[in-house]
Design a protein around this motif. Structure first.
Motif, PDB file in Angstrom:
ATOM      1  N   ALA A   1      -9.262 -10.368 -15.994  1.00 25.70           N
ATOM      2  CA  ALA A   1     -10.438 -10.633 -15.157  1.00 25.70           C
ATOM      3  C   ALA A   1     -11.661 -10.715 -16.067  1.00 25.70           C
ATOM      4  O   ALA A   1     -11.798  -9.927 -17.004  1.00 25.70           O
ATOM      5  N   ILE A   2     -12.518 -11.698 -15.795  1.00 26.15           N
ATOM      6  CA  ILE A   2     -13.779 -11.838 -16.524  1.00 26.15           C
ATOM      7  C   ILE A   2     -14.877 -12.202 -15.524  1.00 26.15           C
ATOM      8  O   ILE A   2     -14.593 -12.644 -14.408  1.00 26.15           O
ATOM      9  N   ALA A   3     -16.121 -12.012 -15.919  1.00 27.42           N
ATOM     10  CA  ALA A   3     -17.264 -12.401 -15.094  1.00 27.42           C
ATOM     11  C   ALA A   3     -18.068 -13.438 -15.869  1.00 27.42           C
ATOM     12  O   ALA A   3     -18.437 -13.208 -17.023  1.00 27.42           O
ATOM     13  N   LEU A   4     -18.315 -14.575 -15.237  1.00 26.91           N
ATOM     14  CA  LEU A   4     -19.073 -15.658 -15.864  1.00 26.91           C
ATOM     15  C   LEU A   4     -20.483 -15.716 -15.285  1.00 26.91           C
ATOM     16  O   LEU A   4     -20.679 -15.619 -14.069  1.00 26.91           O
TER      17      LEU A   4
ATOM     18  N   ARG B   1     -11.733 -25.144 -28.265  1.00 28.10           N
ATOM     19  CA  ARG B   1     -11.413 -23.871 -28.922  1.00 28.10           C
ATOM     20  C   ARG B   1     -11.447 -22.754 -27.887  1.00 28.10           C
ATOM     21  O   ARG B   1     -12.416 -22.624 -27.143  1.00 28.10           O
ATOM     22  N   PRO B   2     -10.397 -21.926 -27.864  1.00 24.99           N
ATOM     23  CA  PRO B   2     -10.347 -20.861 -26.857  1.00 24.99           C
ATOM     24  C   PRO B   2     -11.262 -19.686 -27.200  1.00 24.99           C
ATOM     25  O   PRO B   2     -11.458 -19.347 -28.362  1.00 24.99           O
ATOM     26  N   PHE B   3     -11.832 -19.095 -26.165  1.00 26.18           N
ATOM     27  CA  PHE B   3     -12.535 -17.827 -26.288  1.00 26.18           C
ATOM     28  C   PHE B   3     -11.476 -16.735 -26.334  1.00 26.18           C
ATOM     29  O   PHE B   3     -10.505 -16.778 -25.581  1.00 26.18           O
ATOM     30  N   GLY B   4     -11.654 -15.763 -27.207  1.00 31.57           N
ATOM     31  CA  GLY B   4     -10.753 -14.621 -27.250  1.00 31.57           C
ATOM     32  C   GLY B   4     -11.112 -13.656 -26.131  1.00 31.57           C
ATOM     33  O   GLY B   4     -12.205 -13.091 -26.134  1.00 31.57           O
ATOM     34  N   LEU B   5     -10.231 -13.493 -25.186  1.00 29.96           N
ATOM     35  CA  LEU B   5     -10.516 -12.658 -24.017  1.00 29.96           C
ATOM     36  C   LEU B   5      -9.925 -11.262 -24.141  1.00 29.96           C
ATOM     37  O   LEU B   5     -10.015 -10.470 -23.199  1.00 29.96           O
ATOM     38  N   GLY B   6      -9.334 -10.951 -25.281  1.00 31.89           N
ATOM     39  CA  GLY B   6      -8.836  -9.601 -25.528  1.00 31.89           C
ATOM     40  C   GLY B   6      -7.796  -9.131 -24.527  1.00 31.89           C
ATOM     41  O   GLY B   6      -7.732  -7.951 -24.226  1.00 31.89           O
TER      42      GLY B   6
ATOM     43  N   SER C   1     -27.937 -14.287 -19.259  1.00 34.54           N
ATOM     44  CA  SER C   1     -27.066 -13.462 -20.090  1.00 34.54           C
ATOM     45  C   SER C   1     -27.285 -13.745 -21.573  1.00 34.54           C
ATOM     46  O   SER C   1     -27.433 -14.895 -21.985  1.00 34.54           O
ATOM     47  N   ALA C   2     -27.272 -12.701 -22.375  1.00 34.31           N
ATOM     48  CA  ALA C   2     -27.343 -12.852 -23.829  1.00 34.31           C
ATOM     49  C   ALA C   2     -25.950 -13.080 -24.400  1.00 34.31           C
ATOM     50  O   ALA C   2     -25.811 -13.268 -25.606  1.00 34.31           O
ATOM     51  N   ASN C   3     -24.930 -13.076 -23.549  1.00 34.39           N
ATOM     52  CA  ASN C   3     -23.541 -13.220 -23.986  1.00 34.39           C
ATOM     53  C   ASN C   3     -22.865 -14.360 -23.221  1.00 34.39           C
ATOM     54  O   ASN C   3     -21.720 -14.258 -22.819  1.00 34.39           O
ATOM     55  N   LYS C   4     -23.593 -15.473 -22.998  1.00 35.34           N
ATOM     56  CA  LYS C   4     -23.037 -16.610 -22.259  1.00 35.34           C
ATOM     57  C   LYS C   4     -21.773 -17.113 -22.940  1.00 35.34           C
ATOM     58  O   LYS C   4     -21.711 -17.095 -24.153  1.00 35.34           O
ATOM     59  N   PRO C   5     -20.789 -17.536 -22.196  1.00 36.87           N
ATOM     60  CA  PRO C   5     -20.791 -17.781 -20.764  1.00 36.87           C
ATOM     61  C   PRO C   5     -20.487 -16.539 -19.935  1.00 36.87           C
ATOM     62  O   PRO C   5     -20.379 -16.618 -18.713  1.00 36.87           O
ATOM     63  N   PHE C   6     -20.365 -15.391 -20.589  1.00 36.57           N
ATOM     64  CA  PHE C   6     -20.011 -14.160 -19.884  1.00 36.57           C
ATOM     65  C   PHE C   6     -21.244 -13.474 -19.307  1.00 36.57           C
ATOM     66  O   PHE C   6     -22.327 -13.556 -19.865  1.00 36.57           O
ATOM     67  N   CYS C   7     -21.063 -12.796 -18.203  1.00 37.32           N
ATOM     68  CA  CYS C   7     -22.134 -12.032 -17.567  1.00 37.32           C
ATOM     69  C   CYS C   7     -22.340 -10.719 -18.322  1.00 37.32           C
ATOM     70  O   CYS C   7     -21.376 -10.053 -18.696  1.00 37.32           O
TER      71      CYS C   7
ATOM     72  N   ASP D   1     -25.615 -12.766  -5.415  1.00 38.15           N
ATOM     73  CA  ASP D   1     -26.628 -12.278  -6.362  1.00 38.15           C
ATOM     74  C   ASP D   1     -26.036 -11.888  -7.715  1.00 38.15           C
ATOM     75  O   ASP D   1     -26.614 -11.085  -8.445  1.00 38.15           O
ATOM     76  N   GLY D   2     -24.888 -12.448  -8.078  1.00 38.27           N
ATOM     77  CA  GLY D   2     -24.251 -12.072  -9.328  1.00 38.27           C
ATOM     78  C   GLY D   2     -23.378 -13.165  -9.902  1.00 38.27           C
ATOM     79  O   GLY D   2     -23.537 -14.345  -9.602  1.00 38.27           O
ATOM     80  N   PRO D   3     -22.421 -12.759 -10.733  1.00 41.03           N
ATOM     81  CA  PRO D   3     -21.611 -13.710 -11.492  1.00 41.03           C
ATOM     82  C   PRO D   3     -20.452 -14.297 -10.696  1.00 41.03           C
ATOM     83  O   PRO D   3     -20.208 -13.929  -9.547  1.00 41.03           O
ATOM     84  N   LEU D   4     -19.737 -15.195 -11.360  1.00 41.89           N
ATOM     85  CA  LEU D   4     -18.452 -15.667 -10.880  1.00 41.89           C
ATOM     86  C   LEU D   4     -17.398 -14.759 -11.501  1.00 41.89           C
ATOM     87  O   LEU D   4     -17.316 -14.639 -12.724  1.00 41.89           O
ATOM     88  N   ARG D   5     -16.600 -14.097 -10.690  1.00 48.58           N
ATOM     89  CA  ARG D   5     -15.529 -13.245 -11.202  1.00 48.58           C
ATOM     90  C   ARG D   5     -14.241 -14.057 -11.162  1.00 48.58           C
ATOM     91  O   ARG D   5     -13.874 -14.600 -10.122  1.00 48.58           O
ATOM     92  N   VAL D   6     -13.591 -14.159 -12.311  1.00 49.22           N
ATOM     93  CA  VAL D   6     -12.364 -14.934 -12.442  1.00 49.22           C
ATOM     94  C   VAL D   6     -11.231 -13.950 -12.694  1.00 49.22           C
ATOM     95  O   VAL D   6     -11.299 -13.156 -13.638  1.00 49.22           O
ATOM     96  N   GLU D   7     -10.205 -14.005 -11.856  1.00 45.54           N
ATOM     97  CA  GLU D   7      -9.074 -13.084 -11.961  1.00 45.54           C
ATOM     98  C   GLU D   7      -7.779 -13.883 -12.054  1.00 45.54           C
ATOM     99  O   GLU D   7      -7.632 -14.907 -11.391  1.00 45.54           O
ATOM    100  N   GLY D   8      -6.852 -13.402 -12.856  1.00 50.51           N
ATOM    101  CA  GLY D   8      -5.544 -14.027 -12.963  1.00 50.51           C
ATOM    102  C   GLY D   8      -5.302 -14.560 -14.362  1.00 50.51           C
ATOM    103  O   GLY D   8      -5.846 -14.061 -15.340  1.00 50.51           O
TER     104      GLY D   8
END
Length: 75
Positions: A37-40, A28-33, A46-52, A11-18
């Motif tokens: 770990a991120i959630a897609l 072009r890369p997304f700046g992940l700061g 989402s109003a912030n696609k591809p992020f959850c 019932d939620g996002p894809l969590r990507v770790e590592g």
């Protein structure tokens, strides 16, 4: 060698770790700061696609997944 783990959350996002490099269609890369770990978004709300951004909760997104085997690739 670093590894990346993707967790399909019920019932939620894809969590990507590592070690993560996320790029757009132009390469072009997304700046992940510096995040490790991120959630897609999986729900499409989402109003912030591809992020959850948590919109799946208000949208009532439901999807339960269990690990399974894929068939071999076609030759």
């Amino acid at each position: 060698m670093s590894s990346t783990k993707i967790i399909v959350r019920n019932d939620g996002p894809l969590r990507v770790e590592g070690e993560i490099e996320l790029v757009d269609m132009e390469g072009r890369p997304f700046g992940l700061g510096g995040r490790a770990a991120i959630a897609l978004c999986r729900c499409g709300h989402s109003a912030n696609k591809p992020f959850c951004d948590g919109s799946h909760k208000a949208a009532g997104f439901q999807d339960q997944q269990q690990a399974r085997e894929l068939p071999p690739p076609k030759a």
